[in-house]
Design a protein around this motif. Structure first.
Motif, mmCIF file in Angstrom:
data_model
loop_
_atom_site.group_PDB
_atom_site.id
_atom_site.type_symbol
_atom_site.label_atom_id
_atom_site.label_comp_id
_atom_site.label_asym_id
_atom_site.label_seq_id
_atom_site.Cartn_x
_atom_site.Cartn_y
_atom_site.Cartn_z
ATOM 1 N N ASP A 1 10.380 1.270 0.020
ATOM 2 C CA ASP A 1 9.417 2.354 -0.147
ATOM 3 C C ASP A 1 8.344 2.042 -1.191
ATOM 4 O O ASP A 1 7.187 2.391 -1.016
ATOM 5 C CB ASP A 1 10.147 3.644 -0.504
ATOM 6 N N LEU A 2 8.730 1.381 -2.273
ATOM 7 C CA LEU A 2 7.765 1.034 -3.315
ATOM 8 C C LEU A 2 6.650 0.150 -2.750
ATOM 9 O O LEU A 2 5.464 0.390 -2.994
ATOM 10 C CB LEU A 2 8.467 0.331 -4.482
ATOM 11 N N MET A 3 7.020 -0.843 -1.956
ATOM 12 C CA MET A 3 6.015 -1.733 -1.361
ATOM 13 C C MET A 3 5.158 -0.992 -0.342
ATOM 14 O O MET A 3 3.970 -1.238 -0.233
ATOM 15 C CB MET A 3 6.682 -2.947 -0.709
ATOM 16 N N ARG A 4 5.765 -0.089 0.407
ATOM 17 C CA ARG A 4 5.012 0.717 1.380
ATOM 18 C C ARG A 4 3.880 1.456 0.677
ATOM 19 O O ARG A 4 2.738 1.419 1.091
ATOM 20 C CB ARG A 4 5.964 1.700 2.053
ATOM 21 N N TRP A 5 4.212 2.150 -0.407
ATOM 22 C CA TRP A 5 3.206 2.935 -1.121
ATOM 23 C C TRP A 5 2.222 2.036 -1.872
ATOM 24 O O TRP A 5 1.052 2.401 -2.029
ATOM 25 C CB TRP A 5 3.869 3.970 -2.020
ATOM 26 N N ARG B 1 1.182 4.197 7.891
ATOM 27 C CA ARG B 1 2.145 3.991 6.797
ATOM 28 C C ARG B 1 2.574 5.318 6.183
ATOM 29 O O ARG B 1 3.753 5.500 5.848
ATOM 30 C CB ARG B 1 1.540 3.112 5.708
ATOM 31 N N ILE B 2 1.620 6.226 6.046
ATOM 32 C CA ILE B 2 1.948 7.537 5.477
ATOM 33 C C ILE B 2 2.806 8.335 6.460
ATOM 34 O O ILE B 2 3.820 8.915 6.075
ATOM 35 C CB ILE B 2 0.663 8.302 5.093
ATOM 36 N N ARG B 3 2.423 8.358 7.736
ATOM 37 C CA ARG B 3 3.149 9.153 8.743
ATOM 38 C C ARG B 3 4.511 8.582 9.103
ATOM 39 O O ARG B 3 5.478 9.323 9.225
ATOM 40 C CB ARG B 3 2.317 9.247 10.027
ATOM 41 N N VAL C 1 -0.241 1.156 0.709
ATOM 42 C CA VAL C 1 -1.114 2.317 0.946
ATOM 43 C C VAL C 1 -2.175 2.389 -0.138
ATOM 44 O O VAL C 1 -3.373 2.519 0.151
ATOM 45 C CB VAL C 1 -0.294 3.631 1.011
ATOM 46 N N LEU C 2 -1.757 2.293 -1.398
ATOM 47 C CA LEU C 2 -2.717 2.367 -2.507
ATOM 48 C C LEU C 2 -3.726 1.221 -2.464
ATOM 49 O O LEU C 2 -4.918 1.422 -2.701
ATOM 50 C CB LEU C 2 -1.987 2.385 -3.849
ATOM 51 N N PHE C 3 -3.234 0.015 -2.144
ATOM 52 C CA PHE C 3 -4.128 -1.142 -2.053
ATOM 53 C C PHE C 3 -5.168 -0.937 -0.951
ATOM 54 O O PHE C 3 -6.358 -1.154 -1.164
ATOM 55 C CB PHE C 3 -3.326 -2.421 -1.804
ATOM 56 N N ALA C 4 -4.732 -0.497 0.228
ATOM 57 C CA ALA C 4 -5.656 -0.294 1.348
ATOM 58 C C ALA C 4 -6.664 0.809 1.039
ATOM 59 O O ALA C 4 -7.849 0.699 1.384
ATOM 60 C CB ALA C 4 -4.884 0.017 2.621
#
Length: 170
Positions: free
Chosen positions: A67-71, A114-116, A74-77
């Protein structure tokens, strides 16, 4: 702050259309065609629809199954999209505007996934053409945008070089 140029607005429109096409294609693949239940379906010639949930970056690079990498992705994109949105405000060349619009739209389309879903829905499979990755409309837009950005940079360098007087002419 400088006003948005006409080409900047075009880039924002390209980004919006890219997000719309990406999300509509994913909606159709997931909920109308119901590809997750089918796995892989031949479409035409070398094209198959194959369902893959990509937790990494484009084409599955840099897996982000936590989950940490997922977010973080998201923040990077989102940060990249914001930087591009500011850059495109003063775009003076059409190819640059289209390139940045495609990259922004593709990045935002994948961020929405990624969010959904926690991963990106990939389904375009042309592995019969020896292209080993499965991708989506957003990935295609990002890669076309990067190619256009490189083309614009090369063309810009050629214009600058040809505008400079040579030693022989002096």
């Amino acid at each position: 702050m400088k006003a948005v140029t006409k080409l900047g607005w075009i880039a924002y429109a390209v980004a919006g259309v890219t997000v719309l096409l990406d999300q509509l294609s994913k909606y159709w693949i997931l909920y109308v065609f119901e590809l997750p239940g089918r796995g892989s379906v031949p479409v035409a010639g070398p094209l198959n629809f194959t369902m893959v949930w990509n937790q990494g970056v484009s084409f599955g690079l840099l897996r982000a199954d936590q989950d940490l990498m997922r977010w973080a992705l998201v923040l990077f994109a989102v940060a990249v999209s914001v930087v591009l949105a500011v850059w495109v405000r003063k775009a003076g060349r059409p190819v640059l505007a289209y390139a940045l619009g495609l990259i922004m739209g593709g990045a935002i389309g994948n961020v929405i996934d990624r969010i959904r879903f926690g991963a990106v829905a990939d389904f375009i499979d042309v592995s019969a053409l020896y292209f080993p990755w499965i991708f989506n409309v957003a990935d295609a837009a990002i890669n076309i945008g990067i190619a256009l950005l490189l083309l614009d940079m090369i063309r810009g360098e050629k214009r600058e070089t040809s505008a400079q007087p040579t030693k022989d002419a002096a």
